[in-house]
Scaffold this active site. Sequence first.
Site, PDB file in Angstrom:
ATOM      1  N   ARG A 108       1.161  -1.202  -0.143  1.00 58.74           N
ATOM      2  CA  ARG A 108      -0.097  -0.032  -0.203  1.00 58.74           C
ATOM      3  C   ARG A 108       0.808   1.228   0.031  1.00 58.74           C
ATOM      4  O   ARG A 108       1.701   1.515   1.026  1.00 58.74           O
ATOM      5  CB  ARG A 108      -0.521   0.032   1.363  1.00 58.74           C
ATOM      6  N   GLU A 164      -2.884   7.297  -4.684  1.00 57.13           N
ATOM      7  CA  GLU A 164      -3.571   7.150  -5.944  1.00 57.13           C
ATOM      8  C   GLU A 164      -5.051   7.273  -6.139  1.00 57.13           C
ATOM      9  O   GLU A 164      -5.989   6.790  -5.001  1.00 57.13           O
ATOM     10  CB  GLU A 164      -3.202   5.830  -6.128  1.00 57.13           C
ATOM     11  N   HIS A 214      -1.177   0.008  -9.685  1.00 60.10           N
ATOM     12  CA  HIS A 214      -1.850  -0.986  -9.175  1.00 60.10           C
ATOM     13  C   HIS A 214      -2.500  -2.361  -9.462  1.00 60.10           C
ATOM     14  O   HIS A 214      -3.536  -2.938  -9.205  1.00 60.10           O
ATOM     15  CB  HIS A 214      -2.846  -0.616  -7.733  1.00 60.10           C
TER      16      HIS A 214
HETATM   17  C1  GLV Z   1      -4.971  -5.160  -3.398  1.00 64.87           C
HETATM   18  O1  GLV Z   1      -4.166  -4.562  -3.745  1.00 64.87           O
HETATM   19  C2  GLV Z   1      -5.262  -6.453  -2.334  1.00 64.87           C
HETATM   20  O2  GLV Z   1      -5.070  -5.518  -1.191  1.00 64.87           O
HETATM   21  O3  GLV Z   1      -5.810  -7.501  -3.221  1.00 64.87           O
END
Ligand code: GLV
Length: 321
Positions: A234, A263, A281
């Site tokens: 994250r 983001e 991401h």
């Molecule tokens: C993606 O970032 C997730 O947490 O699945």
Amino acid sequence: MRVFVSRKIPEPGLEILKKHFDVDVYEGDSPISRKELLVRAKGCDGILPLLTDKIDSEIMDITGIKAIANYAVGYDNVDVQAATERKIPLTNTPGVLTDATADLTFALILAISRRIVESDKYLRAGKWKGWDPMLLLGGDFVNRTIGIIGMGRIGKAVARRAKGFGMNIIYVDHEQQSDIEKEVDAKKVTFSECLQNSDYLTLHIPHTSETHQLIGIKELKQMKPSAYLINTSRGKVINEEELITALAKRIIAGAGLDVFFDEPEINPELVKLDNVVIVPHIGSASLETRTNMAIIAAENLVEALTGKKPKNIVNPEIYYK
Ligand code: GLV
Ligand code: GLV
């Protein structure tokens, strides 16, 4: 019963939901607004949100939802305490995205170290004059040290890949992870030792109050000037402004980032840097993984709303009280 899915997810997940519930799916092509989420989820029994949807106490109280099946392994978008206080089961999708996320982590490690993006741009720009002993030289992997912060499922999958590249593996975790130590000869070290000794430092921790901005200038200054930082967890576990300063001043060599502090907003200073590879991401973005996430999230929601304790319950304590 009625459930709300906050974005179109792969069909196999929706099919499972449709067998049990009336299903309303948001068909927009960007994350749903909070206003629309409140309207659409109001009166629904369950919700299947994305990691981009902030599910806080207000959403819970206004909509009256009785279950939350997050379409992600991370759940920092949900106020877990508020859900638990309201006895709302919250589930996530662990396991199915472990390998895809570890693969992307390695893709970033390779891309930043072997200058793949830079090389691609160079070639397309017509700059290549012929094979050159000094052209686009990058880093090595064999006998280099990878430091893994957070030796959970994803950290372990990264460790297995690193072993294949002949790397030394060190890690930081609350627990001794004897299984992976035996499997790939990984060594548990202190946080400082991990910062100081890693040629590649990769983060595999959830975003919590404890990990918020865990990596800032103070930590980056402990790293080798030749080291790379990789983040597929994250964005908020890094102090991004301080990372940008460190990259600009070459306090570390470079970074590979899949996640960002704010983001989808990207700090314009980050985009200007040539020693960073940035992707939007996409850690879990393989077809099979996203399909499996849809299936698991749907199954979790069915279990939660039919009085069973879901497989992937995040707040199991609601079932003890
Ligand atoms: C993606 O970032 C997730 O947490 O699945
Ligand atoms: C997530 O699946 C983790 O435990 O690393």
